[in-house]
Scaffold this active site. Structure first.
Site, PDB file in Angstrom:
ATOM      1  N   GLY A 215      69.979  27.426  28.617  1.00 32.42           N
ATOM      2  CA  GLY A 215      70.852  26.377  29.159  1.00 32.42           C
ATOM      3  C   GLY A 215      70.637  25.073  28.427  1.00 32.42           C
ATOM      4  O   GLY A 215      70.035  25.055  27.352  1.00 32.42           O
ATOM      5  N   ASN A 216      71.150  24.015  28.997  1.00 33.38           N
ATOM      6  CA  ASN A 216      70.958  22.701  28.375  1.00 33.38           C
ATOM      7  C   ASN A 216      70.912  21.637  29.475  1.00 33.38           C
ATOM      8  O   ASN A 216      71.020  21.948  30.664  1.00 33.38           O
ATOM      9  CB  ASN A 216      72.063  22.413  27.353  1.00 33.38           C
ATOM     10  CG  ASN A 216      73.426  22.417  27.982  1.00 33.38           C
ATOM     11  OD1 ASN A 216      73.755  21.572  28.796  1.00 33.38           O
ATOM     12  ND2 ASN A 216      74.230  23.424  27.648  1.00 33.38           N
ATOM     13  N   ARG A 217      70.782  20.370  29.067  1.00 33.73           N
ATOM     14  CA  ARG A 217      70.474  19.296  30.022  1.00 33.73           C
ATOM     15  C   ARG A 217      71.709  18.699  30.688  1.00 33.73           C
ATOM     16  O   ARG A 217      71.594  17.724  31.431  1.00 33.73           O
ATOM     17  CB  ARG A 217      69.720  18.184  29.297  1.00 33.73           C
ATOM     18  CG  ARG A 217      68.306  18.570  28.909  1.00 33.73           C
ATOM     19  CD  ARG A 217      67.695  17.511  28.000  1.00 33.73           C
ATOM     20  NE  ARG A 217      67.967  16.170  28.462  1.00 33.73           N
ATOM     21  CZ  ARG A 217      68.104  15.105  27.662  1.00 33.73           C
ATOM     22  NH1 ARG A 217      68.003  15.240  26.359  1.00 33.73           N
ATOM     23  NH2 ARG A 217      68.360  13.909  28.161  1.00 33.73           N
ATOM     24  N   SER A 218      72.887  19.235  30.461  1.00 34.30           N
ATOM     25  CA  SER A 218      74.078  18.585  31.021  1.00 34.30           C
ATOM     26  C   SER A 218      74.043  18.557  32.559  1.00 34.30           C
ATOM     27  O   SER A 218      73.869  19.589  33.208  1.00 34.30           O
ATOM     28  CB  SER A 218      75.339  19.314  30.556  1.00 34.30           C
ATOM     29  OG  SER A 218      76.464  18.780  31.207  1.00 34.30           O
TER      30      SER A 218
END
Ligand code: PMT
Length: 410
Positions: A215-218
């Protein structure tokens, strides 16, 4: 700085209910009232009991377009809140105390101000003012976030001297800022009513096994700000999102998790959309095969083979109708403008928002952003630090009125 008079033109002939609540800065609401009247607005003032501890209703009656009201029951009208709410083009609450913000957020209508707020479908602008500790209290922060998600406009307070000699954030915004914000809200209200807008938000999660993912930090804040702003400006909005936050009640939310799910939902919604905004952070790669059961540490370090996900923005660009407007975001850590320009061309978008995701006050998770807007005609507009809420409106302004060609006469 004095607002330019053309900015204030949107106030001319419009009905503004000015709600004044009980803080020391209530005296500055007198100046707000005067400036609104000077700009040509019809101003109906409403004061809470607490406001009258600081400033008298007679002062407002003398300056405004009609006598100040102070009670649900005391005046000649049987139901003043519905007349005020239904007749308003805009309701301004200045100053807005923590108490009125809390009551408004939770639907409590126990006086003329709060009853009017619930009885209106007009846009509402609140200008909070309170001590720093109250302004930063999680209850106030959450209540304001809830109101903002419902499309309520906020003029944030300034830092400076507060009652009692303290210094900090929480001082009511200057009257000219409040009046300029009121004009801006009026000039935008309903301007996107003819548009169907699809927005994506959040980061996709690509499963490694049933409990782990790439995933990512959004946080979704940027995408939600755009969806909220578009709905507040009258658009019919679909939000395809991986994260869940309070949102404007007219936004239709489609929950997704993976890039594949986001691709399917976005491409389907885009078929009938006038505008598509890809603010989501879509994973570029995913595990080729997610393990059916939780990977066990005892089995050693797993080898995860990755494969590309669908590039949704590229697919949208390939399928774009001539009358459709496509907005992409470029999350960059260096050479923001150059890299954003390359993505604009490669993905055939109309507007690319290049944002700096390396600085601490911009990009992922924070409430502010530093962005450059590039359009397909060579228009370039760079913004310093702005809130995501503000950037959302600036992007939607381009959707409504594309930026003039760089160097072309206005
Ligand atoms: O959510 P927040 O915490 O508020 O943070 C906001 C944000 C940083 C996520 C947002 O402002 C932003 O920059 N979103 C785009 C992030 C991104 O994926 O950028 P990119 O440069 O990798 O991709 C370029 C464009 O292609 C983006 O519009 C992206 O949505 C799209 N894309 C990318 C990969 C892919 N497989 N499909 C896509 O559609």
């Amino acid at each position: 700085m004095q607002p330019r008079s053309d900015v204030l033109a949107a106030l001319r002939g419009r009905s503004v209910v000015l709600c004044v609540t009980g803080g020391i800065s209530a005296y500055k609401a007198v100046e707000v009232c005067r400036r609104l009247v000077d700009a040509g607005a019809h101003v109906a003032p409403v004061l809470t009991d607490d406001a009258q501890q600081f400033v008298g209703a007679t002062t407002f009656s003398a300056l405004a377009s009609e006598p100040a009201r102070t009670s649900l029951f005391a005046g000649p009208e049987a139901i003043p809140h519905t007349r005020l709410g239904q007749g308003a083009d805009l309701v301004v609450v200045a100053p807005a105390t923590a108490k009125v913000i809390g009551k408004y957020a939770h639907g409590i209508s126990d006086d003329l101000v709060t009853a009017t707020l619930l009885a209106t479908r007009a846009p509402v602008l609140v200008a909070p003012a309170m001590h720093t500790e109250m302004w930063e209290h999680p209850a106030v922060v959450d209540n304001l976030a809830l109101l903002a998600a419902r499309g309520v406009h906020v003029v944030p307070p300034e830092s400076g001297r507060l009652a009692g000699g303290d210094v900090g954030a929480g001082r009511l915004a200057a009257p000219e800022r409040i009046v300029a914000a009121a004009a801006e809200v009026l000039s935008r209200s309903g301007d996107l009513a003819d548009l169907r807008v699809v927005v994506t938000a959040g980061g996709t999660r690509e499963p490694i096994d049933p409990v782990r993912y790439i995933g990512n930090r959004s946080s979704g804040k940027m995408g939600y700000a755009i969806a909220d702003a578009a709905a507040a400006r009258g658009a019919d909005v679909v939000l395809v999102t991986t994260v869940h936050r309070p949102v404007h009640p007219r936004v239709r939310v489609e929950a997704v998790v993976t890039a594949d799910e986001m691709a399917a939902a976005t491409l389907a919604a885009a078929e009938s959309a006038d505008v598509v905004v890809m603010a989501a952070a879509v994973a570029d790669f995913r595990p080729k095969a997610a393990a059916p059961a939780k990977l066990k540490k005892a089995d050693g370090v797993p080898e995860i083979v990755l494969e590309p996900t669908p590039d949704i923005l590229r697919l949208l660009g390939e399928r774009k109708r001539a009358d459709q407007y496509l907005v992409g975001f470029a999350a960059e850590t260096d050479d923001v403008q150059e890299n954003a320009a390359a993505k604009l061309a490669a993905k055939r978008v109309d507007l690319m928002v290049g944002n700096d995701v390396r600085s601490e006050d911009s990009g992922f998770e924070v409430d502010t952003n530093r962005a450059v807007l590039l359009d397909a005609d060579g228009g370039v507009e760079e913004f310093g630090l702005v809130t995501k809420v503000r950037l959302a409106d600036l992007i939607l302004d381009r959707v409504r009125t594309p930026h003039p060609r760089q160097g072309a006469p206005e």
